[in-house]
Design a protein around this motif. Sequence first.
Motif, PDB file in Angstrom:
ATOM      1  N   TRP A  68       0.768  -1.078   0.112  1.00  0.00           N
ATOM      2  CA  TRP A  68      -0.420   0.030   0.060  1.00  0.00           C
ATOM      3  C   TRP A  68       0.531   1.685  -0.123  1.00  0.00           C
ATOM      4  CZ3 TRP A  68      -3.256   2.380   4.410  1.00  0.00           C
ATOM      5  CH2 TRP A  68      -4.172   3.544   3.839  1.00  0.00           C
ATOM      6  N   LEU A  74      -4.023  -1.049  -2.787  1.00  0.00           N
ATOM      7  CA  LEU A  74      -4.246  -0.731  -1.543  1.00  0.00           C
ATOM      8  C   LEU A  74      -4.700  -2.221  -1.167  1.00  0.00           C
ATOM      9  CD1 LEU A  74      -5.542  -0.333   1.717  1.00  0.00           C
ATOM     10  CD2 LEU A  74      -7.183   0.683   0.821  1.00  0.00           C
ATOM     11  N   VAL A 160      -9.964   1.342  -6.440  1.00  0.00           N
ATOM     12  CA  VAL A 160     -10.785   1.132  -5.390  1.00  0.00           C
ATOM     13  C   VAL A 160     -11.606  -0.209  -5.996  1.00  0.00           C
ATOM     14  CG1 VAL A 160     -11.589   2.972  -4.609  1.00  0.00           C
ATOM     15  CG2 VAL A 160     -13.007   2.382  -7.049  1.00  0.00           C
ATOM     16  N   SER A 163      -9.722  -3.208  -4.529  1.00  0.00           N
ATOM     17  CA  SER A 163      -9.794  -3.275  -3.024  1.00  0.00           C
ATOM     18  C   SER A 163     -10.725  -4.021  -3.158  1.00  0.00           C
ATOM     19  CB  SER A 163     -10.388  -1.385  -2.989  1.00  0.00           C
ATOM     20  OG  SER A 163      -8.383  -0.535  -2.762  1.00  0.00           O
ATOM     21  N   ILE A 294      -9.862  -4.757   6.898  1.00  0.00           N
ATOM     22  CA  ILE A 294      -9.668  -3.604   7.412  1.00  0.00           C
ATOM     23  C   ILE A 294      -8.651  -3.022   8.527  1.00  0.00           C
ATOM     24  CG2 ILE A 294     -11.228  -1.673   6.920  1.00  0.00           C
ATOM     25  CD1 ILE A 294     -13.342  -3.029   5.219  1.00  0.00           C
ATOM     26  N   VAL A 297      -5.808  -1.759   7.807  1.00  0.00           N
ATOM     27  CA  VAL A 297      -5.264  -0.808   7.310  1.00  0.00           C
ATOM     28  C   VAL A 297      -5.656   0.012   7.738  1.00  0.00           C
ATOM     29  CG1 VAL A 297      -6.150   0.568   5.460  1.00  0.00           C
ATOM     30  CG2 VAL A 297      -6.292  -1.949   4.606  1.00  0.00           C
ATOM     31  N   GLY A 338     -14.298   3.151  14.609  1.00  0.00           N
ATOM     32  CA  GLY A 338     -14.461   3.772  13.884  1.00  0.00           C
ATOM     33  C   GLY A 338     -14.085   5.734  13.680  1.00  0.00           C
ATOM     34  N   PHE A 341     -10.555   5.594  11.834  1.00  0.00           N
ATOM     35  CA  PHE A 341     -10.111   5.427  10.750  1.00  0.00           C
ATOM     36  C   PHE A 341     -10.492   7.149  10.161  1.00  0.00           C
ATOM     37  CE2 PHE A 341     -11.405   1.041  11.101  1.00  0.00           C
ATOM     38  CZ  PHE A 341     -10.233   0.835   9.585  1.00  0.00           C
ATOM     39  N   VAL A 342     -11.839   7.572  10.888  1.00  0.00           N
ATOM     40  CA  VAL A 342     -12.401   8.663  10.468  1.00  0.00           C
ATOM     41  C   VAL A 342     -11.104  10.082  10.712  1.00  0.00           C
ATOM     42  CG1 VAL A 342     -13.919  10.319  10.271  1.00  0.00           C
ATOM     43  CG2 VAL A 342     -14.368   8.412  11.072  1.00  0.00           C
ATOM     44  N   THR A 345      -7.665   9.085   8.509  1.00  0.00           N
ATOM     45  CA  THR A 345      -7.857   9.836   7.212  1.00  0.00           C
ATOM     46  C   THR A 345      -8.217  11.172   6.500  1.00  0.00           C
ATOM     47  OG1 THR A 345     -10.260   9.417   7.008  1.00  0.00           O
ATOM     48  CG2 THR A 345      -8.896   7.877   6.415  1.00  0.00           C
TER      49      THR A 345
ATOM     50  N   ILE B 283     -16.534   5.921  -3.272  1.00  0.00           N
ATOM     51  CA  ILE B 283     -17.194   4.490  -2.203  1.00  0.00           C
ATOM     52  C   ILE B 283     -17.282   4.507  -0.556  1.00  0.00           C
ATOM     53  CG2 ILE B 283     -15.919   2.283  -1.309  1.00  0.00           C
ATOM     54  CD1 ILE B 283     -14.919   2.740  -4.250  1.00  0.00           C
ATOM     55  N   MET B 285     -18.955   2.461   2.392  1.00  0.00           N
ATOM     56  CA  MET B 285     -18.660   1.529   2.723  1.00  0.00           C
ATOM     57  C   MET B 285     -19.920   1.719   3.933  1.00  0.00           C
ATOM     58  SD  MET B 285     -16.801  -0.453   1.795  1.00  0.00           S
ATOM     59  CE  MET B 285     -15.767  -1.508   2.627  1.00  0.00           C
ATOM     60  N   LEU B 348      -9.362   5.990  -1.853  1.00  0.00           N
ATOM     61  CA  LEU B 348      -9.416   4.953  -0.555  1.00  0.00           C
ATOM     62  C   LEU B 348      -9.282   5.472   0.906  1.00  0.00           C
ATOM     63  CD1 LEU B 348      -5.990   3.478  -2.601  1.00  0.00           C
ATOM     64  CD2 LEU B 348      -8.548   2.272  -3.015  1.00  0.00           C
ATOM     65  N   GLU B 349      -8.977   6.920   0.585  1.00  0.00           N
ATOM     66  CA  GLU B 349      -8.954   7.363   1.852  1.00  0.00           C
ATOM     67  C   GLU B 349     -10.969   7.091   1.951  1.00  0.00           C
ATOM     68  OE1 GLU B 349      -6.384   8.038   0.127  1.00  0.00           O
ATOM     69  OE2 GLU B 349      -5.164   8.817   1.927  1.00  0.00           O
ATOM     70  N   LEU B 351     -13.207   5.495   1.751  1.00  0.00           N
ATOM     71  CA  LEU B 351     -13.465   4.004   1.642  1.00  0.00           C
ATOM     72  C   LEU B 351     -12.943   3.930   2.976  1.00  0.00           C
ATOM     73  CD1 LEU B 351     -12.355   1.278  -0.735  1.00  0.00           C
ATOM     74  CD2 LEU B 351     -12.318   0.451   1.801  1.00  0.00           C
ATOM     75  N   LEU B 352     -11.684   4.461   3.869  1.00  0.00           N
ATOM     76  CA  LEU B 352     -11.790   3.874   5.042  1.00  0.00           C
ATOM     77  C   LEU B 352     -12.375   5.034   5.977  1.00  0.00           C
ATOM     78  CD1 LEU B 352      -7.710   3.736   5.299  1.00  0.00           C
ATOM     79  CD2 LEU B 352      -9.203   1.831   5.088  1.00  0.00           C
ATOM     80  N   ALA B 353     -12.427   5.781   5.856  1.00  0.00           N
ATOM     81  CA  ALA B 353     -13.533   7.540   6.475  1.00  0.00           C
ATOM     82  C   ALA B 353     -14.690   6.495   6.725  1.00  0.00           C
ATOM     83  CB  ALA B 353     -13.270   8.123   5.996  1.00  0.00           C
ATOM     84  N   TRP B 355     -15.747   3.463   6.098  1.00  0.00           N
ATOM     85  CA  TRP B 355     -15.515   2.131   7.130  1.00  0.00           C
ATOM     86  C   TRP B 355     -16.149   2.636   8.298  1.00  0.00           C
ATOM     87  CZ3 TRP B 355     -16.848  -2.837   6.501  1.00  0.00           C
ATOM     88  CH2 TRP B 355     -16.765  -3.557   7.223  1.00  0.00           C
TER      89      TRP B 355
END
Lengths: 409, 548, 248
Positions: A68, A74, A160, A163, A294, A297, A338, A341-342, A345, B283, B285, B348-349, B351-353, B355
């Motif tokens: 990645w 990814l 994507v 992915s 995931i 990731v 969660g 993740f947010v 990013t 994307i 998720m 891709l980011e 997608l992660l966010a 998710w």
Amino acid sequence: MITQRLLNALGGKVLWVAAILLVIAVLVPASNLLLPVGHPLRVPNYMVALLGKYLTYAMLALALDLVWGYVGILSLGHGAFFALGGYAMGMYLMRQIGDRGVYANPNLPDFMVFLNWSELPWYWWGFGNFWFAMLMVMVVPGLLAFVFGWFAFRSRVTGVYLSIITQAMTYALMLSFFRNDMGFGGNNGLTDFKDILGHPVQASATRATLFAVTAIALAAALLVCSAITRSKLGKVMVAVRDAESRTRFIGYRPEYVKLFAFVVSAITAGIAGALYVPQVGIINPGEFAPANSIEVVVWTAIGGRGTLYGPIIGAVLVNYAKTWFTGAYPELWLFALGGLFVAVTLFLPKGIVGTVGDWRTRWRDRRAISAAKIAPSGTDDSSDPPKVVRARSADPAAPLGASKPQPAE
Amino acid sequence: MFSLSDTPLWPAAFRAVRMFVLSLLAALLLLAPARAQSVEDLVRQLPEGSFSDRAAVVSQLAATGDARLVSLLEALAAGDLNVVEETGAVVTLSGRGDPLDATDALTGEGVGEVAKASVERIRVNNSLRRAVRAAIGQLTVMSPNRNTRLSAAGAMFQAADPENIPLLDEAIAQEDDDGVRRAMEEARAASMLRTEASADDFAAAVDVIAARGGRASLGILTSALPAASDEARPAIEAGIRAIENRLALLNVAQNVWYGISLGSVLLLAAIGLAITFGVMGVINMAHGEMVMIGAYTTFVVQNVIRVSFPGLFDWSLAIALPAAFLVTGLIGIAIERGIIRWLYGRPLETLLATWGLSLIIQQAVRSIFGASNREVGNPSWMSGSFDFYGIAITWNRFWIVLFALAVFAILLVVMKRTSLGLQMRAVTQNRRMASSMGIRTPWVDALTFGLGSGIAGLAGVALSQIDNVSPNLGQGYIIDSFMVVVFGGVGNLWGTLVGALTLGVVNKFLEPYAGAVLAKIFVLVFIILFIQKRPRGLFALKGRAVEA
Amino acid sequence: MPRTDTMLYLDGVSVAFDGFRAINNLSLVLDKGEMRAIIGPNGAGKTTMMDIITGKTRPDTGEVFFDGTIDLTRHDEADIAMLGIGRKFQKPTVFESHTVEDNLLLALKGKRSIFPTLFHRRSTLEEDRIGEILAVIRLEERRHDLAENLSHGQKQWLEIGMLLAQDPKLLLVDEPVAGMTDAETAETARLLRDIAKTHSVIVVEHDMHFVRELDVKVTCLHEGSVLSEGSLDFVSADERVVEVYLGR
């Protein structure tokens, strides 16, 4: 030669992390085995297993970072390679149980007896041998990655789409392994292990050894990945990540570059899985769950992708947080994960390592500027560029944070 | 979700038939009390008198039309009827040794044990038997009640007793209801196959049975085959083939229906995704979680209705639809404004966010509503099933197919005919150009995402009718939805429709051979391979814009 | 002239996208050692022609031969690059997160397969070559800078430098002076003339001053085929060319 020094500087951090890992590989088992129970510095048994588990996760995150962070693939299915490596190890451990199972069948694992199978299926042959199982730990994930990557990369499936199909891959594998007919223990997976290489898995000496092996393997994997990324091929990998079709026009074949990285990464993940299984004592199809992949990731992202050691830090931190949360506030863990993740990013696209690196660069920047003000050298000797330049270029593969997707033409 | 178990239709159909028969019997019993006295008196007269007297009693019994008499008379003909000497009760006996268990021959109720010596068998001769058979016929195939005749014919078809042939001949001659006559002819044909009838009769019978079709007919023909004469054999074999072909066809039709049903569920789940993915390249998720929120909205709406307006229950879904659309649409807009707009150009980011967001939403719903399944009721018009040329179709599946197609059609109209749709398409094709032409792309983005999420909410309302409403509801759909979108081709609604239906049907056709799980695995592998061949899906947009 | 003596030989090449004919029966011959300038209005098919030569787009019909004998339609991008065709893109495309030096290193002629690349060690020969190229493209002082920090003109030059590093037999240069100052433009023209002494070159350019400075044969494309060919004076005197450029 300045380039040499720069490369050494890049390798330097990795070398430090590898050295720390090796120290841990000695200290943790030593403290666990040599210090008396109750000693404040003794690492308790459960902690050895827990740390060992973290390190296998770290290795998985490292594997993901190679594809990645450096090639821009990814993969949402890296858990599959981890689990396959784990199953290969689990099969060896199952064969070591011998006739000590519930049904006391010397040839068949319990679940096969339960299914009324009369003989070992062909794909279990050879797993009684440690060397064969270890070979399979690498061959099976590597082969899957090779076949999958061969088709995907040659057809130029990218971004994507890639992915999503990696996710479909691990999902399909999960469904398959849940089936009893597959011959891998179905729902329950493989468990109740007794021995590894003749030593009881539960014994603290075995556990300590497994921990040491894991730490050493992680250090080795880190060095190998670092060597790859610092080679010319590593530069091609980054070139493919940033401008795939441009690399084609100067004669490289991005599909093979990707394939190489993907296979190496899958093998690393497989080894991580193999080390994981004896330490946690079970492998089941849940490891294939897309959600697991995931999560890997996010470990990688939070540590800082494209840095190799960042994901190691990320994996350990996130998993420590998980252990703590699930103990203290289990219902809050998913909110925290969660939110991670947010937040990562949105606010930390370069991860911890990248962000810290940025701060340092900025700090040096300021210092360099003020230094330049005090003593303007006025030289254009290229062997001594301003510090800021060195700092930036010290990380040719620095995490981009994908802030600027760059179309090739 | 491919594994979503459809309500098994055959058992359902079977239940329906049983219900029908039971209610029929109940209706007949209700008629009985008026004449009960006389029927019972007549029955008591059965053991007495000469054979011809008793034959007269039998025909009087037949005249009462009491359906309970059928089994009594059958027992009489078989010589299984006994009379208890002390009480004069007419009973059938069961058990072994002495004493035996006695059952009232008329009511079928147990009347306790009787000593062997205290009962006497009611004797029959051939003339009485003929009278009995005629009476049975009169009670059943010649009953004035159409349903009685029909079920009698059905029973005779099952029994396929050659002795019924004269009776059936007579009944057919005076029958004026086509449906019943056909049933009788089929019963006659089935009985005929058990006789040494002439080749012509035999062939005619085979034709009738073959025309009837179904597994029972197939069974009759198959069992007739070994005993059949050489000249009759080809006809039977042809009949078997005809039935098998028809059954196979029916099977195909049934699978197509199941596939369409599954496909419509996939379509519902995927179509919102097709919009956010296709138009915005986002994307999402958390799309599955939008579906889940839609389902929970239905649950809340139903709860409010149950508590406050119980009379409106049948309208609960109609009320839940706009509610779910609004709730999920607003959440979608909030997500777009809060998170996704910072991540454009970084799929891709995103997608992660998203998710991460899906984890948060799931846990939030779990905290509020609990982790267990929530009960969402089916309104009356969503319950039960109906038969369509031999295919049993449940109402809820039927409505969901219609609903999915309606949502699809409305969406097509929105995309093609409204200014929002025009702006969306403009943004898809060239974001920069669209923005320089005065389209407020951020606004279009927010509304597009809201629309996609709102449709997910609608899907949730529909799915609440066939799936468990739990915090994990959405997760089960997300991968399949992506498969549909990727397979169909991004940015093309028709592709999503074809993709969803194809995957649904393929899945259902594989299931009988491979089982649900393996079928699903095959489909996944197929899509993975398909993407290699056509990386942009079935209906890919062409041109330079897509490449960027 | 026999095909075998040419560097590039296109005959009757056509390609259509969704019914739109981007290239229509195009024929073009480039001699060994020749430099050719290609002009033409937007949409004339210049970039598509480059795409066909470099294997990015396959022609629907027609022949494309390189170095007299090699059928380019049978090879893909990487093959063609290794055969000796280098390309500079219209929009400068360099590896932004690599240093200037590494950009050149990656482009440098050598084995491209996985394991030789993995175990590659930089030789002094390569070191010298990189130094030379850096001198030619005047980026010596930016050697260790990331390519993303270069100015637009410098990126253009870096890309030309990458072409030099590849040392191809044929260079395809797409709008090399877009966004350059006059001084840079003149410098680039000098550089290209220099390169043309030892290589075959095709230059696509709008800038007529630049084309005039190159002082080579000019081909004008229009709607996917050759409209006019000859010296710049001849071509710019051609009525059809004037019509195409000025509109009707």
